[in-house]
Design an enzyme around this catalytic site. Structure first.
Site, PDB file in Angstrom:
ATOM      1  N   ASP A  44     -14.372  -1.500  19.043  1.00  0.00           N
ATOM      2  CA  ASP A  44     -14.739  -2.482  18.042  1.00  0.00           C
ATOM      3  C   ASP A  44     -15.164  -2.224  16.882  1.00  0.00           C
ATOM      4  O   ASP A  44     -15.603  -0.254  16.581  1.00  0.00           O
ATOM      5  CB  ASP A  44     -15.609  -3.625  18.425  1.00  0.00           C
ATOM      6  CG  ASP A  44     -15.221  -4.071  19.727  1.00  0.00           C
ATOM      7  OD1 ASP A  44     -13.991  -4.049  20.395  1.00  0.00           O
ATOM      8  OD2 ASP A  44     -15.945  -5.112  20.304  1.00  0.00           O
ATOM      9  N   ASP A  45     -14.907  -3.166  15.597  1.00  0.00           N
ATOM     10  CA  ASP A  45     -15.425  -2.955  14.136  1.00  0.00           C
ATOM     11  C   ASP A  45     -14.740  -1.821  12.903  1.00  0.00           C
ATOM     12  O   ASP A  45     -14.799  -2.006  12.759  1.00  0.00           O
ATOM     13  CB  ASP A  45     -16.673  -2.554  14.587  1.00  0.00           C
ATOM     14  CG  ASP A  45     -17.782  -3.057  15.089  1.00  0.00           C
ATOM     15  OD1 ASP A  45     -17.434  -4.565  15.467  1.00  0.00           O
ATOM     16  OD2 ASP A  45     -19.331  -3.315  15.244  1.00  0.00           O
ATOM     17  N   HIS A  99     -10.250  -8.932  15.587  1.00  0.00           N
ATOM     18  CA  HIS A  99     -11.869  -8.633  15.770  1.00  0.00           C
ATOM     19  C   HIS A  99     -12.623  -9.665  14.627  1.00  0.00           C
ATOM     20  O   HIS A  99     -13.716  -9.559  14.300  1.00  0.00           O
ATOM     21  CB  HIS A  99     -12.305  -7.567  15.455  1.00  0.00           C
ATOM     22  CG  HIS A  99     -14.048  -7.515  15.979  1.00  0.00           C
ATOM     23  ND1 HIS A  99     -14.419  -8.152  17.408  1.00  0.00           N
ATOM     24  CD2 HIS A  99     -14.926  -6.441  16.222  1.00  0.00           C
ATOM     25  CE1 HIS A  99     -15.586  -7.927  17.848  1.00  0.00           C
ATOM     26  NE2 HIS A  99     -16.235  -7.014  17.006  1.00  0.00           N
ATOM     27  N   HIS A 103     -16.021  -9.907  10.399  1.00  0.00           N
ATOM     28  CA  HIS A 103     -17.293  -9.962  11.989  1.00  0.00           C
ATOM     29  C   HIS A 103     -18.668 -11.388  11.604  1.00  0.00           C
ATOM     30  O   HIS A 103     -19.609 -10.883  11.691  1.00  0.00           O
ATOM     31  CB  HIS A 103     -18.363  -8.113  12.182  1.00  0.00           C
ATOM     32  CG  HIS A 103     -18.635  -8.481  13.159  1.00  0.00           C
ATOM     33  ND1 HIS A 103     -19.840  -8.723  14.262  1.00  0.00           N
ATOM     34  CD2 HIS A 103     -17.555  -7.488  14.513  1.00  0.00           C
ATOM     35  CE1 HIS A 103     -19.622  -8.003  15.373  1.00  0.00           C
ATOM     36  NE2 HIS A 103     -18.161  -7.433  15.725  1.00  0.00           N
ATOM     37  N   TYR A 140     -19.655  -9.770  18.653  1.00  0.00           N
ATOM     38  CA  TYR A 140     -20.486 -10.229  19.469  1.00  0.00           C
ATOM     39  C   TYR A 140     -20.049 -11.124  20.738  1.00  0.00           C
ATOM     40  O   TYR A 140     -21.101 -11.328  22.418  1.00  0.00           O
ATOM     41  CB  TYR A 140     -22.039 -11.340  19.136  1.00  0.00           C
ATOM     42  CG  TYR A 140     -22.177 -10.733  17.491  1.00  0.00           C
ATOM     43  CD1 TYR A 140     -23.241 -10.139  17.451  1.00  0.00           C
ATOM     44  CD2 TYR A 140     -22.347 -11.635  16.980  1.00  0.00           C
ATOM     45  CE1 TYR A 140     -23.196  -9.109  15.772  1.00  0.00           C
ATOM     46  CE2 TYR A 140     -22.313 -11.723  15.527  1.00  0.00           C
ATOM     47  CZ  TYR A 140     -22.462  -9.909  14.707  1.00  0.00           C
ATOM     48  OH  TYR A 140     -23.192  -9.835  13.537  1.00  0.00           O
ATOM     49  N   HIS A 196     -17.819   1.365  20.409  1.00  0.00           N
ATOM     50  CA  HIS A 196     -17.113   1.136  18.859  1.00  0.00           C
ATOM     51  C   HIS A 196     -16.523   2.277  17.944  1.00  0.00           C
ATOM     52  O   HIS A 196     -17.392   3.845  17.740  1.00  0.00           O
ATOM     53  CB  HIS A 196     -18.285   0.999  18.830  1.00  0.00           C
ATOM     54  CG  HIS A 196     -19.140  -0.384  19.020  1.00  0.00           C
ATOM     55  ND1 HIS A 196     -19.919  -1.121  20.317  1.00  0.00           N
ATOM     56  CD2 HIS A 196     -18.756  -1.965  18.181  1.00  0.00           C
ATOM     57  CE1 HIS A 196     -19.639  -1.997  20.704  1.00  0.00           C
ATOM     58  NE2 HIS A 196     -19.724  -2.553  19.809  1.00  0.00           N
TER      59      HIS A 196
END
Length: 554
Positions: A44-45, A99, A103, A140, A196
């Protein structure tokens, strides 16, 4: 500017799903894999500075990863380096999912803000990769029925997980490695694991540890879509040409949402399909498909019958209907009505290739040119020269995309070494927008830039087509600088390489007046559409209807 990281919560309950047939399914929530013995490692991210390293490690191991990306979080997806990295990972066959843009916690947003978070990410993927994502991972891991409903209306399933390394929550690498060990000790049938991309220790320590551990235990490391048996994308089209609108300026900051001075976008982004109709989708006939490293052997259909195998045979100099393919939209057609087809739609490595009667929308017949590869649209599998052999009768297969030489193909207007035409006399090459502006090499030196200038009849504007090369000054060839496949690479001239030729110097002049780099989906492009004298021309992904890629050779 604060950067948001996922604060993951392991879901207590896990839905039980029946194993599906491969294809597009109604959007839903997935929090575990379905297929036995599959493990999907998801990150992710990003996109961030470690994306390319992670991609390379998976590629070197012969397996695939999944990346859920933001638009404006740890970095801006429209930064030049991030655009390049995203395209690099996608071309390697890894799965790309949303995603959200910034965020932000979707459960705290209005419907318009939720739509905006999804829209901006969809727009970025459509622009940079030419895809419509089929998966969204909510920041999250927080969602509710309303968020699920909005995502479903946009064609996206929610992508959760059942194991969390805690790499972004302060866990040490030893603690994260212990999680991997727990997966193995539990002898799970499958696992969907959260990591991540933004953590250096994840890229340098956890990824090599996980790859070694799970491969040694016999697990299949696959994308999330593959472990579910579904398609990763709603549609696969073509990337768009970059403009000044590709920016994070004027968009929500990390963790923030639209509103106030930032209008919320709630519609559907522009999507450039490979199957558009009309004059911009004119089929390109009489294309011979051969391994990039061997122009004397061509992709051939054994017969004109449904189910006939597709194999390698020596190219026929006079042309052959069994070797003369037509590129039409996202299909590769033969005999006028037959299409290159994945036998049975099977995704297993080694599935043989066949031809079958072309059917509109048949997913088994949809292909995307990615660099020199011919990739099965919506999948991480590519057309593959079985065992690297050009032995006559060797049946072609699909195999997980690796970027290796067995998956590099060139499309030319004649069968490789068997049909090299004689050199033409000197010709001028002009942009479609101006017959008084000419392609020019102002100096006769290796590395000299190729630009546009007012036509002047000089030797630097007198080009000759010799085989697949475009020659100036008698011995200098139009050349892709350093063989780079990145959009925007400037063109140069370089001493022509005799014999089989330098792959960076091989081009095809298509029937719709494009000058396409053989073995790629890149075309000669008038940079920014400018006719200014000295404007250096570039390579850019071929886009139907892009007038900057139209050239007249006179």
């Amino acid at each position: 500017m604060a950067m948001h990281r996922v604060l993951s919560t392991l879901l207590a309950a896990s839905a039980v799903w029946a194993r599906p047939n491969l294809g597009i399914r109604a959007p839903q929530v997935y929090d575990s894999c379905i297929n036995a013995n599959d493990i999907s490692l998801t990150f992710d991210d990003g996109p961030y500075i470690y994306l390319r390293s992670i991609s390379d490690q998976f590629t070197a191991a012969g397996v695939k990863a999944t990346f859920f990306m933001n638009g404006n979080n740890w970095d801006c997806i429209y930064d030049a380096a991030r655009i390049s990295d995203v395209q690099y990972a996608y071309a390697a066959g890894h799965m790309i999912g949303s995603h959200t843009w910034s965020h932000a916690d979707l459960t705290t947003l209005s419907n318009a803000q939720i739509q905006d978070e999804m829209y901006r990410m969809e727009e970025a993927f459509s622009r940079i990769l030419g895809i419509k994502p089929a998966f969204l991972r909510p920041p999250y891991g927080d969602y509710n029925d309303n968020i699920q409903s909005i995502a479903a209306a946009r064609g996206q399933s929610l992508a959760m997980w059942d194991w969390d390394t805690g790499d972004a929550d302060g866990n040490t690498t030893a603690q994260s490695e212990a999680l991997y060990n727990d997966v193995v000790s539990a002898k799970v049938s499958n696992a969907l694991i959260l990591e991540h991309e933004t953590e250096e220790s994840t890229a340098t320590v956890l990824v090599p540890y996980a790859l070694n551990l799970f491969k040694s235990k016999g697990y299949n490391l696959v994308t999330m879509a593959e472990c579910l048996g579904v398609n990763p994308y709603q549609a696969v089209g073509v990337p768009q040409q970059q403009t000044s609108s590709w920016t994070c300026d004027g968009t929500p900051d990390p963790g923030a949402a639209c509103g106030g001075s930032i209008a919320c976008e709630t519609g559907t982004p522009v999507f450039s399909s490979t199957t558009t109709t009309g004059p911009t989708a004119t089929p390109t006939p009489n294309q011979y498909i051969h391994p990039s490293a061997n122009s004397g052997d061509c992709l051939t259909a054994a017969s004109n019958a449904d189910g006939a195998v597709v194999e390698i045979e020596p190219c026929v100099a006079a042309g052959s209907t069994s070797q003369s393919w037509t590129v039409s939209g996202s299909t590769l057609q033969l005999y006028g009505t037959k299409c290159l087809d994945v036998t049975g739609g099977a995704t297993a490595n080694g599935t043989p290739m066949q031809i079958w009667t072309c059917t509109t929308g048949d997913a088994n017949q949809q292909w995307t040119r990615t660099g020199g590869a011919i990739q099965w649209s919506g999948h991480s599998s590519c057309l593959d020269l079985t065992d690297g052999s050009v032995t006559s009768g060797n049946v072609m297969q699909i195999w997980a995309c690796t970027g290796g030489p067995n998956q590099q193909w060139a499309l030319t207007s004649g069968p490789g070494s068997g049909s090299t035409p004689p050199p033409t006399s000197g010709e001028t090459i002009s942009p479609g927008a101006s017959s008084t502006t000419c392609l020019s090499a102002p100096t006769n030196a290796d590395g000299a830039a190729v630009v546009v200038e007012a036509c002047n009849g000089s030797a630097g504007q007198s080009w000759k087509q010799t085989g697949g090369t475009i020659v100036v000054y008698g011995s200098m060839c139009l050349d892709v600088t350093s063989g780079s496949t990145a959009n925007g690479v400037g063109m140069q001239i370089w001493a022509c390489t005799p014999g089989a030729g330098d792959a960076n110097q091989q081009f095809t002049v298509t029937s719709n007046n494009r000058i396409q780099w053989n073995g790629s989906d890149e075309c000669l492009d008038l940079t920014n559409g400018l006719l200014t004298s000295g404007n250096r021309v570039q390579m850019w992904a071929c886009v139907a209807g892009n007038t900057n890629q139209v050239w007249n050779i006179v």
